[in-house]
Scaffold this motif. Structure first.
Motif, PDB file in Angstrom:
ATOM      1  N   LEU A  69       0.837  -1.206   0.000  1.00 54.84           N
ATOM      2  CA  LEU A  69       0.000   0.000   0.000  1.00 54.84           C
ATOM      3  C   LEU A  69       0.873   1.258   0.000  1.00 54.84           C
ATOM      4  N   GLY A  70       1.976   1.223   0.730  1.00 55.25           N
ATOM      5  CA  GLY A  70       2.910   2.338   0.710  1.00 55.25           C
ATOM      6  C   GLY A  70       3.495   2.560  -0.679  1.00 55.25           C
ATOM      7  N   ARG A  71       3.831   1.465  -1.358  1.00 59.50           N
ATOM      8  CA  ARG A  71       4.337   1.563  -2.732  1.00 59.50           C
ATOM      9  C   ARG A  71       3.261   2.116  -3.659  1.00 59.50           C
ATOM     10  N   LEU A  72       2.031   1.660  -3.483  1.00 60.96           N
ATOM     11  CA  LEU A  72       0.911   2.170  -4.282  1.00 60.96           C
ATOM     12  C   LEU A  72       0.778   3.679  -4.109  1.00 60.96           C
ATOM     13  N   GLU A  73       0.914   4.146  -2.878  1.00 62.23           N
ATOM     14  CA  GLU A  73       0.797   5.575  -2.602  1.00 62.23           C
ATOM     15  C   GLU A  73       1.937   6.363  -3.269  1.00 62.23           C
ATOM     16  N   ARG A  74       3.148   5.812  -3.224  1.00 56.15           N
ATOM     17  CA  ARG A  74       4.281   6.504  -3.847  1.00 56.15           C
ATOM     18  C   ARG A  74       4.163   6.547  -5.374  1.00 56.15           C
ATOM     19  N   LEU A  75       3.705   5.440  -5.979  1.00 57.17           N
ATOM     20  CA  LEU A  75       3.642   5.365  -7.436  1.00 57.17           C
ATOM     21  C   LEU A  75       2.407   6.041  -8.025  1.00 57.17           C
ATOM     22  N   GLY A  76       1.336   6.125  -7.249  1.00 60.69           N
ATOM     23  CA  GLY A  76       0.105   6.738  -7.751  1.00 60.69           C
ATOM     24  C   GLY A  76      -0.528   7.653  -6.732  1.00 60.69           C
ATOM     25  N   PRO A  77       0.128   8.756  -6.390  1.00 60.92           N
ATOM     26  CA  PRO A  77      -0.373   9.609  -5.313  1.00 60.92           C
ATOM     27  C   PRO A  77      -1.763  10.202  -5.575  1.00 60.92           C
ATOM     28  N   ASP A  78      -2.124  10.369  -6.831  1.00 62.49           N
ATOM     29  CA  ASP A  78      -3.440  10.944  -7.158  1.00 62.49           C
ATOM     30  C   ASP A  78      -4.430   9.891  -7.642  1.00 62.49           C
ATOM     31  N   MET A  79      -4.069   8.628  -7.522  1.00 63.10           N
ATOM     32  CA  MET A  79      -4.911   7.558  -8.028  1.00 63.10           C
ATOM     33  C   MET A  79      -6.215   7.443  -7.234  1.00 63.10           C
ATOM     34  N   LYS A  80      -7.323   7.320  -7.945  1.00 63.43           N
ATOM     35  CA  LYS A  80      -8.632   7.074  -7.337  1.00 63.43           C
ATOM     36  C   LYS A  80      -9.197   5.807  -7.972  1.00 63.43           C
ATOM     37  N   LEU A  81      -9.561   4.852  -7.153  1.00 67.37           N
ATOM     38  CA  LEU A  81     -10.084   3.578  -7.632  1.00 67.37           C
ATOM     39  C   LEU A  81     -11.604   3.581  -7.592  1.00 67.37           C
ATOM     40  N   THR A  82     -12.209   3.078  -8.643  1.00 68.92           N
ATOM     41  CA  THR A  82     -13.667   2.972  -8.714  1.00 68.92           C
ATOM     42  C   THR A  82     -14.032   1.500  -8.800  1.00 68.92           C
ATOM     43  N   VAL A  83     -14.775   0.990  -7.840  1.00 70.77           N
ATOM     44  CA  VAL A  83     -15.194  -0.407  -7.823  1.00 70.77           C
ATOM     45  C   VAL A  83     -16.307  -0.590  -8.847  1.00 70.77           C
ATOM     46  N   ARG A  84     -16.122  -1.554  -9.745  1.00 70.26           N
ATOM     47  CA  ARG A  84     -17.120  -1.861 -10.776  1.00 70.26           C
ATOM     48  C   ARG A  84     -17.968  -3.078 -10.397  1.00 70.26           C
ATOM     49  N   ASP A  85     -17.338  -4.110  -9.869  1.00 66.29           N
ATOM     50  CA  ASP A  85     -18.048  -5.338  -9.484  1.00 66.29           C
ATOM     51  C   ASP A  85     -17.369  -5.962  -8.278  1.00 66.29           C
ATOM     52  N   VAL A  86     -18.165  -6.618  -7.451  1.00 64.18           N
ATOM     53  CA  VAL A  86     -17.632  -7.384  -6.321  1.00 64.18           C
ATOM     54  C   VAL A  86     -18.330  -8.740  -6.326  1.00 64.18           C
ATOM     55  N   TRP A  87     -17.535  -9.804  -6.326  1.00 68.74           N
ATOM     56  CA  TRP A  87     -18.081 -11.156  -6.234  1.00 68.74           C
ATOM     57  C   TRP A  87     -17.592 -11.768  -4.924  1.00 68.74           C
ATOM     58  N   VAL A  88     -18.499 -12.452  -4.241  1.00 67.51           N
ATOM     59  CA  VAL A  88     -18.170 -13.101  -2.970  1.00 67.51           C
ATOM     60  C   VAL A  88     -18.570 -14.562  -3.072  1.00 67.51           C
ATOM     61  N   LYS A  89     -17.700 -15.438  -2.595  1.00 62.86           N
ATOM     62  CA  LYS A  89     -17.965 -16.872  -2.591  1.00 62.86           C
ATOM     63  C   LYS A  89     -17.591 -17.413  -1.216  1.00 62.86           C
ATOM     64  N   GLY A  90     -18.373 -18.346  -0.734  1.00 62.29           N
ATOM     65  CA  GLY A  90     -18.026 -19.031   0.498  1.00 62.29           C
ATOM     66  C   GLY A  90     -18.655 -18.418   1.731  1.00 62.29           C
ATOM     67  N   LEU A  91     -18.383 -19.072   2.832  1.00 68.13           N
ATOM     68  CA  LEU A  91     -18.914 -18.663   4.128  1.00 68.13           C
ATOM     69  C   LEU A  91     -17.769 -18.147   4.997  1.00 68.13           C
ATOM     70  N   PRO A  92     -18.067 -17.677   6.202  1.00 67.63           N
ATOM     71  CA  PRO A  92     -17.029 -17.013   7.015  1.00 67.63           C
ATOM     72  C   PRO A  92     -15.729 -17.790   7.208  1.00 67.63           C
ATOM     73  N   HIS A  93     -15.769 -19.086   7.233  1.00 63.38           N
ATOM     74  CA  HIS A  93     -14.534 -19.845   7.461  1.00 63.38           C
ATOM     75  C   HIS A  93     -13.655 -19.945   6.218  1.00 63.38           C
ATOM     76  N   ASN A  94     -14.200 -19.590   5.029  1.00 62.17           N
ATOM     77  CA  ASN A  94     -13.442 -19.730   3.788  1.00 62.17           C
ATOM     78  C   ASN A  94     -14.048 -18.818   2.720  1.00 62.17           C
ATOM     79  N   THR A  95     -13.879 -17.525   2.874  1.00 59.93           N
ATOM     80  CA  THR A  95     -14.488 -16.555   1.966  1.00 59.93           C
ATOM     81  C   THR A  95     -13.482 -16.106   0.912  1.00 59.93           C
ATOM     82  N   THR A  96     -13.941 -16.049  -0.317  1.00 55.97           N
ATOM     83  CA  THR A  96     -13.149 -15.540  -1.429  1.00 55.97           C
ATOM     84  C   THR A  96     -13.858 -14.309  -1.970  1.00 55.97           C
TER      85      THR A  96
END
Length: 120
Positions: free
Chosen positions: A86-113
């Motif tokens: 994350l520190g490297r991300l901040e140094r390489l892209g100080p003005d970077m803004k990420l926009t989430v397009r999709d989120v997929w979730v699989k599994g239950l609390p003991h094994n979530t992807t």
């Protein structure tokens, strides 16, 4: 950014169809909705550069993968390595803004992807 290999899509949808209507299915849907919300919140934390809070919420053995053969590519297997990334991300892209397009979730609390598709 992401993490594990998913089983076949056919298996996933067969299981989902089988569980539909069962009391357990509603809890499963609710759990996935909560996890999606947390994932989106963590991307907002990245945009705000609030890495301390993000790392605090990670399990010690967090697994993170960023594809590609470049300065940000590779895998991290613990909280400290993710913090360095994350520190490297901040140094390489100080003005970077990420926009989430999709989120997929699989599994239950003991094994979530979680898979997040995002753009810059």
């Amino acid at each position: 950014m992401f993490i594990r290999v998913l089983p076949s899509v056919e298996f996933y949808f067969t299981l989902k169809t089988y569980l539909k209507g069962a009391p357990f299915y509603n809890a499963w849907v609710m759990y996935h909705a909560i996890v999606k919300r947390i994932a989106k919140k963590n991307f907002e934390r990245v945009n705000q550069r609030d890495f301390t809070a993000l790392l605090k919420d990670c399990v010690p053995n967090v697994y993170h993968r960023f594809g590609g053969k470049h300065a940000l590519g590779g895998e991290r297997h613990d909280r400290e390595a993710l913090g360095r990334w994350l520190g490297r991300l901040e140094r390489l892209g100080p003005d970077m803004k990420l926009t989430v397009r999709d989120v997929w979730v699989k599994g239950l609390p003991h094994n979530t992807t979680i898979i997040v598709r995002w753009t810059n």
